[in-house]
Design a protein around this motif. Sequence first.
Motif, short mmCIF file in Angstrom:
data_model
loop_
_atom_site.label_atom_id
_atom_site.label_comp_id
_atom_site.label_asym_id
_atom_site.label_seq_id
_atom_site.Cartn_x
_atom_site.Cartn_y
_atom_site.Cartn_z
N PHE A 53 -8.97 -6.30 -17.72
CA PHE A 53 -10.10 -6.03 -16.82
C PHE A 53 -10.45 -4.55 -16.88
CE2 PHE A 53 -8.11 -9.78 -14.86
CZ PHE A 53 -9.19 -10.61 -14.76
N PRO A 54 -11.71 -4.20 -16.74
CA PRO A 54 -12.86 -5.11 -16.94
C PRO A 54 -13.03 -5.46 -18.40
CG PRO A 54 -13.60 -2.88 -16.61
CD PRO A 54 -12.12 -2.84 -16.45
N ASP B 76 -14.03 -1.08 -7.22
CA ASP B 76 -14.19 -2.18 -8.17
C ASP B 76 -12.85 -2.76 -8.65
OD1 ASP B 76 -16.89 -1.89 -7.96
OD2 ASP B 76 -17.06 -0.60 -9.73
N GLN C 75 -11.98 -6.74 -9.04
CA GLN C 75 -11.53 -7.31 -10.30
C GLN C 75 -10.23 -8.10 -10.13
OE1 GLN C 75 -13.05 -7.22 -13.31
NE2 GLN C 75 -14.79 -6.01 -12.60
N TRP D 185 -5.21 -3.19 -16.71
CA TRP D 185 -6.32 -2.29 -16.99
C TRP D 185 -5.77 -0.91 -17.31
CZ3 TRP D 185 -5.79 -5.12 -12.52
CH2 TRP D 185 -5.18 -4.46 -11.45
N SER E 190 -11.67 -9.93 -22.95
CA SER E 190 -10.63 -9.95 -21.92
C SER E 190 -9.24 -10.20 -22.51
CB SER E 190 -10.94 -11.04 -20.88
OG SER E 190 -10.98 -12.32 -21.50
N GLN F 253 -10.14 -11.96 -9.58
CA GLN F 253 -10.41 -12.86 -10.71
C GLN F 253 -9.16 -13.20 -11.51
OE1 GLN F 253 -13.62 -11.24 -13.07
NE2 GLN F 253 -14.69 -10.43 -11.27
#
Length: 436
Positions: A407-408, A297, A301, A311, A333, A304
């Motif tokens: 993120f996320p 994941d 991410q 993170w 965010s 984007q």
Amino acid sequence: MASIRRALSPVPRPGNRINGEACSVASPLSKSSSCNQSYTPAAGVLHSFFGSLDYAFYKVRTFVVGVLSRRSSRTLERSKLKGQIWRKALLQFFMCFVLGVFIGLTPFVSLNLSANIMSKHKAFSFEVFHSYENGRLFDDLSRNMASSVNSSAFLDNSTSTTNKLYSELKAEIAVNASVNQSLDQDLTASRKLLIIVTPTEVRSFQPYNLNRLSHTLRLVPPPLLWIVVEMDFQSTETANILRRTRVMYRHLVCKKNSTIVKDKSVNLRNVALNHIETHHLDGIVYFADDSNIYSIDVFEQMRQISQFGTWVVARLSENNRKVILQGPICNGSQVIGWHTDGTAKRFQRFYAEISGFAFNSTVLWDPKRWSRPTLEPIRQLDIVKGGFQVSAFIEQVVEDESQMEGFPTHCSRIMVWQFNTEPLVRSYRGTITASV
């Protein structure tokens, strides 16, 4: 004597009259005479012995002639009946022979039909998926149908219909394949390029770490470019691992003198940054060390990110007794703070790990797009202490947290783990040696 012979004559003459009736006899062996009444001898003859004998002889002869005439007629009728029976028997035998030949050829016809039907069902089952496979399949089908036509000429009409069906199906599958290929190209073009930078060096756990990371990158949807950088030369073992990964890669070498280098990983990352800037690679740059563990994941991410994304990263403490989190604290965010591991790094600007952020590669070679105040190349500085290298690099990319994306959402999920297995293996080996 003459009178006796005339009296004994058994056959009347054609012009004679007997009892007032005229009679004409064609022959003694004829079936019937032209007399309307039966012949009756004269009364004088009947009273004589010779007359009675003549009458008896006449009766016997007429009986024999009648019997023979009936037998001859029955023989003719029987011969006619026998001829009709033989004709019927021959006709029935011929019909049975034709029927047997037709029944004997039926299994071969049914086999050809079943083969065509099964090939038809098989043609509907492929999900095909590659144009060259579909072409090969229909070439084989066409060859099979051609052989079946040669072996059974009476199925020409059904075969021509099947050929039309397969040609239409082939055209439809070709259209679907082209549509799927165009959709895949559109999806690939819509995704951003991921530029994964991995510094590595020859050591005991290098093959294991590179193989583990390659299996992770193989699961990431394309496009992805893996830049692996080594010091001094390209090792054969690393090159072999990269060839087997089925991931697009570039194998670079740092030519800087390793004896005067303080931190090899810093110089290896700078070689990759220079390569990206020189070739104007457009994508998202991420520093992925081969000793870390990554979730799939995290790569999704990254796509984007507009300018800079960050993170949380989890790592074990030195004594492996607790987990330390380092990275941003987010409100949605938006980055509003940082996780720290104590007072040792309280004077640095950004508390992030090297594997805890990614950025747009155009920041390196298109400063006007991001309104950068300086045109100096963005590089890691090996003159800075180890704890401040990451923060010093981030300060060259963004000015503050307002230009960052967390993120996320809420930065509540851990997607990267720093886990170095080498110290654990050394301690395990030491324990075994001491016990021995």
